[in-house]
Design a protein around this motif. Structure first.
Motif, PDB file in Angstrom:
ATOM      1  N   HIS A 186       0.911  -1.175  -0.243  1.00  0.00           N
ATOM      2  CA  HIS A 186      -0.094  -0.014   0.153  1.00  0.00           C
ATOM      3  C   HIS A 186       1.083   1.202   0.217  1.00  0.00           C
ATOM      4  O   HIS A 186       1.698   1.522   1.049  1.00  0.00           O
ATOM      5  N   ARG A 187       0.769   2.038  -1.014  1.00  0.00           N
ATOM      6  CA  ARG A 187       1.806   3.249  -1.334  1.00  0.00           C
ATOM      7  C   ARG A 187       1.484   4.188  -0.299  1.00  0.00           C
ATOM      8  O   ARG A 187       2.640   4.671   0.298  1.00  0.00           O
ATOM      9  N   ARG A 188       0.484   4.699   0.184  1.00  0.00           N
ATOM     10  CA  ARG A 188       0.367   5.762   0.860  1.00  0.00           C
ATOM     11  C   ARG A 188       0.636   5.251   2.387  1.00  0.00           C
ATOM     12  O   ARG A 188       1.147   5.945   3.302  1.00  0.00           O
ATOM     13  N   ALA A 189       0.564   3.850   2.792  1.00  0.00           N
ATOM     14  CA  ALA A 189       1.101   3.522   4.011  1.00  0.00           C
ATOM     15  C   ALA A 189       2.424   3.587   4.066  1.00  0.00           C
ATOM     16  O   ALA A 189       3.099   3.889   5.147  1.00  0.00           O
ATOM     17  N   GLN A 190       3.134   3.168   3.113  1.00  0.00           N
ATOM     18  CA  GLN A 190       4.674   3.127   2.921  1.00  0.00           C
ATOM     19  C   GLN A 190       5.127   4.545   3.207  1.00  0.00           C
ATOM     20  O   GLN A 190       6.048   4.908   3.752  1.00  0.00           O
ATOM     21  N   GLU A 191       4.411   5.523   2.498  1.00  0.00           N
ATOM     22  CA  GLU A 191       4.869   7.124   2.635  1.00  0.00           C
ATOM     23  C   GLU A 191       4.748   7.132   4.267  1.00  0.00           C
ATOM     24  O   GLU A 191       5.697   7.992   4.771  1.00  0.00           O
ATOM     25  N   TYR A 192       3.741   6.767   4.928  1.00  0.00           N
ATOM     26  CA  TYR A 192       3.470   7.049   6.352  1.00  0.00           C
ATOM     27  C   TYR A 192       4.548   6.311   6.940  1.00  0.00           C
ATOM     28  O   TYR A 192       5.251   7.109   7.865  1.00  0.00           O
ATOM     29  N   VAL A 193       4.987   5.246   6.721  1.00  0.00           N
ATOM     30  CA  VAL A 193       5.947   4.505   7.528  1.00  0.00           C
ATOM     31  C   VAL A 193       7.454   5.201   7.276  1.00  0.00           C
ATOM     32  O   VAL A 193       8.225   5.367   8.000  1.00  0.00           O
ATOM     33  N   ASP A 194       7.647   5.610   6.005  1.00  0.00           N
ATOM     34  CA  ASP A 194       8.969   6.486   5.615  1.00  0.00           C
ATOM     35  C   ASP A 194       9.162   7.729   6.584  1.00  0.00           C
ATOM     36  O   ASP A 194      10.283   7.986   6.746  1.00  0.00           O
ATOM     37  N   THR A 195       7.909   8.223   7.136  1.00  0.00           N
ATOM     38  CA  THR A 195       8.111   9.446   7.854  1.00  0.00           C
ATOM     39  C   THR A 195       8.594   8.993   9.516  1.00  0.00           C
ATOM     40  O   THR A 195       8.736   9.838  10.310  1.00  0.00           O
ATOM     41  N   LEU A 196       8.254   7.833   9.879  1.00  0.00           N
ATOM     42  CA  LEU A 196       8.519   7.283  11.286  1.00  0.00           C
ATOM     43  C   LEU A 196       9.805   7.425  11.459  1.00  0.00           C
ATOM     44  O   LEU A 196      10.856   7.477  10.645  1.00  0.00           O
TER      45      LEU A 196
END
Length: 196
Positions: A186-196
């Motif tokens: 899931h692309r948007r979830a990956q973007e969120y995880v990348d900000t953690l």
């Protein structure tokens, strides 16, 4: 007396070509067999024929015929056909947009075990589409679908936890569900995880 050779089952042959079982996929070869089985009342094939018309797989795209076959299969309580028919009403494909009918169809599909339908029900409760906004019900739907591996529901549940909508705000749970969705691509979830 001569024995009759058993006739091959068009449903089985059509599905073999459609899904690539025992060989290569061929939508062109699958479609006429699936259509034959659908006309004989095979509910799963009715849904697949609808999908073929909806997507142009093995046949020219025809949304009116897709709707016809989705309705036939949905009348037989085929959960994926119910989901597909709900999408038609939600998006206004061929039929007038009817969010209440879409929600009712998602609910019926979900009751029969269709996990993506439960996720879509949750979205409709979240946004107040075809019903009143109910964030707690949205969160329950998302949790149910997320626990059963639906990436979209996992992402949505992460958003609900991140923003404290329908659930207590909890960044740890938000990150947990976002990671699960990201692991499924899931692309948007990956973007969120990348900000953690």
């Amino acid at each position: 007396m001569k024995r009759k050779t058993p006739q091959p089952d068009p449903a089985e042959l059509g599905q073999n070509f459609f899904y690539g079982i025992g060989g290569r996929k061929s939508y062109r070869k699958a479609f006429p067999l699936l259509l034959q089985a659908a006309e004989l009342g095979h509910v799963h094939c009715q849904n697949v024929v609808g999908f073929c018309y909806d997507s142009g797989f093995g046949v020219e795209k025809d949304r009116v015929k897709a709707l016809f076959w989705y309705e036939k299969a949905a009348a037989g309580d085929h959960q994926v056909a119910l989901f597909n028919l709900a999408r038609c009403y939600e998006e206004g494909k061929v039929v007038a947009r009817d969010l209440e009918k879409a929600l009712a169809l998602y609910k019926k599909a979900g009751a029969l075990g269709d996990v993506p339908a439960v996720c879509n029900m949750g979205v409709m409760h979240w946004l107040g589409q075809g019903t009143e906004v109910d964030l707690e019900k949205a969160a329950r739907c998302m949790r149910y679908a997320a626990q059963r591996g639906d990436a979209k529901a996992q992402y949505n549940l992460g958003v609900l936890y991140d923003e404290g909508l329908g659930v207590a705000k909890n960044r740890r749970w938000a990150a947990h569900w976002m990671r699960k969705a990201a692991a499924q691509g899931h692309r948007r979830a990956q973007e969120y995880v990348d900000t953690l």
